[in-house]
Design a protein around this motif. Structure first.
Motif, PDB file in Angstrom:
ATOM      1  N   LEU A 156      -5.839 -82.239 -54.659  1.00  0.00           N
ATOM      2  CA  LEU A 156      -6.477 -81.068 -54.554  1.00  0.00           C
ATOM      3  C   LEU A 156      -5.937 -80.102 -53.163  1.00  0.00           C
ATOM      4  CD1 LEU A 156      -8.533 -78.888 -55.364  1.00  0.00           C
ATOM      5  CD2 LEU A 156     -10.348 -80.178 -54.337  1.00  0.00           C
ATOM      6  N   LEU A 157      -6.066 -80.935 -51.912  1.00  0.00           N
ATOM      7  CA  LEU A 157      -5.899 -80.134 -50.854  1.00  0.00           C
ATOM      8  C   LEU A 157      -4.203 -79.864 -50.922  1.00  0.00           C
ATOM      9  CD1 LEU A 157      -6.475 -79.435 -47.993  1.00  0.00           C
ATOM     10  CD2 LEU A 157      -5.664 -81.511 -47.208  1.00  0.00           C
ATOM     11  N   HIS A 158      -3.355 -80.785 -51.579  1.00  0.00           N
ATOM     12  CA  HIS A 158      -2.093 -80.310 -51.598  1.00  0.00           C
ATOM     13  C   HIS A 158      -1.778 -79.241 -52.577  1.00  0.00           C
ATOM     14  CE1 HIS A 158       2.146 -80.752 -53.206  1.00  0.00           C
ATOM     15  NE2 HIS A 158       2.582 -81.513 -52.065  1.00  0.00           N
ATOM     16  N   GLY A 159      -2.613 -78.942 -53.627  1.00  0.00           N
ATOM     17  CA  GLY A 159      -2.559 -77.729 -54.282  1.00  0.00           C
ATOM     18  C   GLY A 159      -2.937 -76.586 -53.801  1.00  0.00           C
ATOM     19  N   LEU A 160      -4.013 -76.579 -53.096  1.00  0.00           N
ATOM     20  CA  LEU A 160      -4.421 -75.602 -52.183  1.00  0.00           C
ATOM     21  C   LEU A 160      -3.309 -75.177 -51.262  1.00  0.00           C
ATOM     22  CD1 LEU A 160      -8.083 -76.385 -50.948  1.00  0.00           C
ATOM     23  CD2 LEU A 160      -7.586 -74.610 -52.484  1.00  0.00           C
ATOM     24  N   ALA A 161      -2.491 -75.994 -50.821  1.00  0.00           N
ATOM     25  CA  ALA A 161      -1.420 -75.693 -49.792  1.00  0.00           C
ATOM     26  C   ALA A 161      -0.108 -74.990 -50.394  1.00  0.00           C
ATOM     27  CB  ALA A 161      -0.853 -77.260 -49.050  1.00  0.00           C
ATOM     28  N   CYS A 162       0.002 -75.122 -51.778  1.00  0.00           N
ATOM     29  CA  CYS A 162       0.822 -74.547 -52.581  1.00  0.00           C
ATOM     30  C   CYS A 162       0.718 -73.177 -52.592  1.00  0.00           C
ATOM     31  CB  CYS A 162       0.884 -75.062 -53.959  1.00  0.00           C
ATOM     32  SG  CYS A 162       1.577 -76.906 -54.207  1.00  0.00           S
ATOM     33  N   GLY A 163      -0.338 -72.391 -52.037  1.00  0.00           N
ATOM     34  CA  GLY A 163      -0.737 -71.372 -52.302  1.00  0.00           C
ATOM     35  C   GLY A 163      -0.675 -70.638 -50.719  1.00  0.00           C
ATOM     36  N   ALA A 164       0.015 -71.323 -49.882  1.00  0.00           N
ATOM     37  CA  ALA A 164      -0.108 -71.106 -48.620  1.00  0.00           C
ATOM     38  C   ALA A 164       0.775 -69.555 -48.270  1.00  0.00           C
ATOM     39  CB  ALA A 164       0.167 -72.041 -47.634  1.00  0.00           C
ATOM     40  N   HIS A 165       1.780 -69.289 -49.003  1.00  0.00           N
ATOM     41  CA  HIS A 165       2.364 -67.873 -48.656  1.00  0.00           C
ATOM     42  C   HIS A 165       1.411 -66.944 -48.875  1.00  0.00           C
ATOM     43  CE1 HIS A 165       5.922 -70.700 -49.396  1.00  0.00           C
ATOM     44  NE2 HIS A 165       6.517 -69.839 -48.395  1.00  0.00           N
ATOM     45  N   LEU A 166       0.672 -66.895 -49.966  1.00  0.00           N
ATOM     46  CA  LEU A 166       0.077 -65.862 -50.467  1.00  0.00           C
ATOM     47  C   LEU A 166      -1.202 -65.837 -49.307  1.00  0.00           C
ATOM     48  CD1 LEU A 166      -0.073 -65.621 -54.276  1.00  0.00           C
ATOM     49  CD2 LEU A 166       0.307 -63.812 -52.730  1.00  0.00           C
ATOM     50  N   CYS A 167      -1.933 -67.025 -49.275  1.00  0.00           N
ATOM     51  CA  CYS A 167      -3.063 -67.068 -48.241  1.00  0.00           C
ATOM     52  C   CYS A 167      -2.596 -66.298 -46.812  1.00  0.00           C
ATOM     53  CB  CYS A 167      -3.588 -68.484 -48.017  1.00  0.00           C
ATOM     54  SG  CYS A 167      -4.233 -69.096 -49.421  1.00  0.00           S
ATOM     55  N   PHE A 168      -1.254 -66.607 -46.376  1.00  0.00           N
ATOM     56  CA  PHE A 168      -1.061 -66.029 -45.151  1.00  0.00           C
ATOM     57  C   PHE A 168      -0.936 -64.460 -45.466  1.00  0.00           C
ATOM     58  CE2 PHE A 168       2.291 -64.151 -42.452  1.00  0.00           C
ATOM     59  CZ  PHE A 168       1.949 -64.804 -41.279  1.00  0.00           C
ATOM     60  N   THR A 169      -0.186 -64.159 -46.420  1.00  0.00           N
ATOM     61  CA  THR A 169      -0.176 -62.409 -46.843  1.00  0.00           C
ATOM     62  C   THR A 169      -1.525 -61.884 -46.671  1.00  0.00           C
ATOM     63  OG1 THR A 169       1.801 -62.955 -48.107  1.00  0.00           O
ATOM     64  CG2 THR A 169       0.623 -60.975 -48.301  1.00  0.00           C
ATOM     65  N   ASN A 170      -2.612 -62.783 -47.254  1.00  0.00           N
ATOM     66  CA  ASN A 170      -3.614 -62.011 -47.561  1.00  0.00           C
ATOM     67  C   ASN A 170      -4.733 -62.110 -46.414  1.00  0.00           C
ATOM     68  OD1 ASN A 170      -2.966 -60.920 -50.050  1.00  0.00           O
ATOM     69  ND2 ASN A 170      -3.687 -62.596 -51.073  1.00  0.00           N
ATOM     70  N   GLY A 171      -4.642 -63.265 -45.495  1.00  0.00           N
ATOM     71  CA  GLY A 171      -5.052 -63.513 -44.419  1.00  0.00           C
ATOM     72  C   GLY A 171      -6.521 -64.465 -44.854  1.00  0.00           C
ATOM     73  N   ASP A 172      -6.249 -65.269 -45.639  1.00  0.00           N
ATOM     74  CA  ASP A 172      -7.149 -66.193 -46.229  1.00  0.00           C
ATOM     75  C   ASP A 172      -7.076 -67.420 -45.674  1.00  0.00           C
ATOM     76  OD1 ASP A 172      -8.186 -64.264 -47.934  1.00  0.00           O
ATOM     77  OD2 ASP A 172      -6.830 -64.579 -49.576  1.00  0.00           O
ATOM     78  N   ALA A 173      -8.137 -68.092 -45.446  1.00  0.00           N
ATOM     79  CA  ALA A 173      -8.040 -69.570 -45.417  1.00  0.00           C
ATOM     80  C   ALA A 173      -7.257 -70.398 -46.363  1.00  0.00           C
ATOM     81  CB  ALA A 173      -9.535 -70.135 -44.911  1.00  0.00           C
ATOM     82  N   TRP A 174      -6.329 -71.071 -45.924  1.00  0.00           N
ATOM     83  CA  TRP A 174      -5.482 -71.776 -47.117  1.00  0.00           C
ATOM     84  C   TRP A 174      -6.106 -72.858 -47.575  1.00  0.00           C
ATOM     85  CZ3 TRP A 174      -4.145 -76.731 -46.789  1.00  0.00           C
ATOM     86  CH2 TRP A 174      -4.041 -77.597 -45.496  1.00  0.00           C
ATOM     87  N   ASN A 175      -7.280 -73.602 -46.809  1.00  0.00           N
ATOM     88  CA  ASN A 175      -7.502 -74.963 -47.213  1.00  0.00           C
ATOM     89  C   ASN A 175      -9.109 -74.735 -47.436  1.00  0.00           C
ATOM     90  OD1 ASN A 175      -8.485 -74.286 -44.519  1.00  0.00           O
ATOM     91  ND2 ASN A 175      -8.164 -76.504 -43.845  1.00  0.00           N
TER      92      ASN A 175
END
Length: 417
Positions: A176-195
Motif C-alpha cells: 500500500l505504501l509502495h503504491g502510494l509512492a508510485c504517485g509521488a511525481h503527481l503529489c509533488f506537482t500538486n503539493g499533496d502529501a504522497w504517503n
C-alpha cells in the motif's frame, strides 16, 4: 451512482488527536501542524491566521448536502454549544480524519471562508480537539482581516511543486505504501502529501471537478473504467512501448549497442511481420504512414534519452525500457482522486494502490528507472520535444524525489514486498 460501503462506516467524523503524555513533545502530522502547535502555545493568534491564509482549510459537510449543492451553494456543518453560540469547525490538511461514507470535507481559502461562512456562526474553531486548536471570532471586522490576509499571502502556485510527507498516520511499509509512492511525481506537482491514504485532496467538490475536467470522469462507472485502464497501462498509446520493446529485444540478442537505423528496421520488420500473421493489410498508404511514424519515433526517443542523460535522469549509458510508469503513476493518483470524489470505496482505493505497486515492480527495478519511464511518457504525451515546462517541472520533481531525505525514493525500498 454514489457508493458507500456499509462495512466502512465508522465513528471518526472529526479528528480527535490527544496531546503528548507528561508534557512531552508532540509529533505533528506535518510541518504546518507543527508550526501551528508552536503558535497556539505562544498565543500568537495573528501568526496562526497568517499560516491558515497561506494553506487554506477544510470544513465538514454532510455528503447528501454536498451532492445536492449547486455551484453557488456552500453547505457547512455547524453546531450549537451550551451557551447558545454557534460554532463552525475547520481543519488543516494534516489533521483530516479517515474519510467517512456520509461526511465529506470541502476546501476553502481563508478569503473564501470569510464569504461562505453561514450567517449566525459566532466562533470559528480551528483544529479543535487537537494539540494545535485555536478559536477566532467571526464578526465583520474579523472577516475583513481574513480577506486581507488572503490577498496578501495566498498563492495557489506556491502550494504546488513541493514535497510533502506525513510524519504520522501513514501506512506501514508494504504494497500500500509502495503504491502510494508510485504517485509521488503527481503529489509533488500538486503539493499533496504522497504517503496519506486518508485522501481528501482538493475537497469533495474539488476532487469531482478535477476528475471531470481533466479525465471526463463523472460517476463511479467512469472512475472504475479509467482506473482499470490506467493500471493495465492501456491509456498511453500501445506503440510507445512497442518501439521501446524492439530495442530491448535487440539488446537481449546482441548486447547493449544498438544502431538507430537497426532499431528502426527492427520496428518496421516486426510491424510488417505482425500484419502478415494477423491478416492485416500492409499494402495501403495508411499502414505505411503509421510505420513511418514509428520509425520517426525512434529518433524522438533517442533525443529525449540524450537530454535525460545530460540532466541526470538517466545514467551515462542508461535507456528507458518502458513508459508504463506514466499510466501507473497516474493510476496511483486516480485511486485517491476517486476516493476523494467518493466514486471509490476505501477498499477499492487500497486494492488499486496495491495493484499499482505490483505493476511498477513488474516493469522496473528501481525508483530511478520508474521515474525515467514516467518522465518520458509525460514528455511524449505533452512536450513535443520543446523541453519546456512539461519537461522542466517534472525534472524538478525527479531531482527533489531523488535527494530529499523524506522522499519515498529514500524511505520506501522499490522491491519491498
Amino acid at each position: 451512482m454514489q457508493t458507500a460501503a456499509e462495512d466502512e462506516v465508522h465513528d471518526e467524523f472529526f479528528p480527535i488527536v490527544p496531546g503528548p503524555p507528561d508534557g512531552g513533545r508532540w509529533q505533528a502530522p506535518a510541518d504546518l501542524e507543527q508550526h501551528l502547535h508552536k503558535l497556539a502555545g505562544t498565543g500568537n493568534a495573528y501568526a496562526y491566521l497568517r499560516a491558515m491564509a497561506i494553506e487554506g482549510v477544510y470544513y465538514p459537510v454532510r455528503l447528501d448536502e454536498a451532492l445536492a449543492a449547486d455551484e453557488s451553494t456552500y453547505p457547512m456543518l455547524t453546531n450549537e454549544i451550551p451557551d447558545g453560540r454557534t460554532v463552525a469547525q475547520v481543519y488543516t490538511a494534516g489533521l483530516l480524519p479517515r474519510p467517512h461514507p456520509y461526511l465529506v470535507y470541502e476546501y476553502a481559502t481563508l478569503g473564501a471562508l470569510a464569504r461562505i461562512l453561514p450567517d449566525g456562526v459566532d466562533i470559528l474553531a480551528v483544529n479543535v480537539a487537537t494539540p494545535c486548536e485555536q478559536y477566532f471570532p467571526t464578526d465583520d471586522d474579523e472577516r475583513d482581516v481574513w480577506v486581507d490576509l488572503h490577498h496578501e499571502l495566498f498563492s495557489s502556485e506556491e502550494l504546488m511543486d513541493r514535497l510533502v510527507t506525513r510524519r504520522t498516520g501513514a501506512p506501514e511499509a508494504g504494497p500500500l505504501l509502495h503504491g502510494l509512492a508510485c504517485g509521488a511525481h503527481l503529489c509533488f506537482t500538486n503539493g499533496d502529501a504522497w504517503n496519506t491514504a486518508h485522501w481528501h485532496g482538493m475537497g469533495h467538490r474539488g476532487e469531482r471537478e478535477r476528475v471531470a475536467d481533466s479525465w471526463g470522469v463523472h460517476d463511479r462507472a467512469d472512475w472504475l473504467a479509467i482506473e482499470e485502464r490506467l493500471l493495465a497501462c492501456e491509456v498511453s498509446p500501445w506503440y510507445w512501448d512497442f518501439v521501446l520493446g524492439a530495442r530491448t529485444a535487440l539488446i537481449a540478442a546482441q548486447g547493449p549497442r544498438v544502431d538507430a537505423e537497426q532499431w528502426r528496421d527492427c520496428v518496421e520488420a516486426t510491424m510488417r511481420d505482425q500484419a502478415a500473421r494477423t491478416g492485416t493489410s500492409a499494402d495501403d498508404a495508411e499502414f505505411d504512414d503509421f510505420v513511418a511514424h514509428l520509425r520517426a519515433l525512434v529518433g524522438k526517443l533517442l533525443r529525449y534519452e540524450a537530454r535525460f542523460r545530460a540532466d541526470g535522469l538517466l545514467p551515462p549509458d542508461g535507456v528507458v525500457r518502458s513508459v508504463a510508469a506514466w499510466d501507473i503513476g497516474r493510476g496511483s493518483k486516480m485511486a485517491r482522486w476517486g476516493r476523494g470524489a467518493r466514486y471509490a470505496t476505501e477498499a477499492e482505493m487500497c486494492t488499486a494502490l496495491e495493484r499499482a505497486s505490483g505493476a511498477a515492480r513488474a516493469a522496473y527495478g528501481s525508483w530511478e528507472e520508474f521515474s525515467a519511464g514516467y518522465v518520458l511518457g509525460r514528455c511524449l504525451h505533452f512536450d513535443e520535444e520543446e523541453f519546456g515546462p512539461w519537461y522542466t517541472t517534472v525534472l524538478d520533481a525527479h531531482v527533489a524525489l531523488a535527494t530529499a531525505p523524506d522522499s519515498p525514493w529514500r524511505t520506501v525500498p522499490f522491491d519491498a514486498r
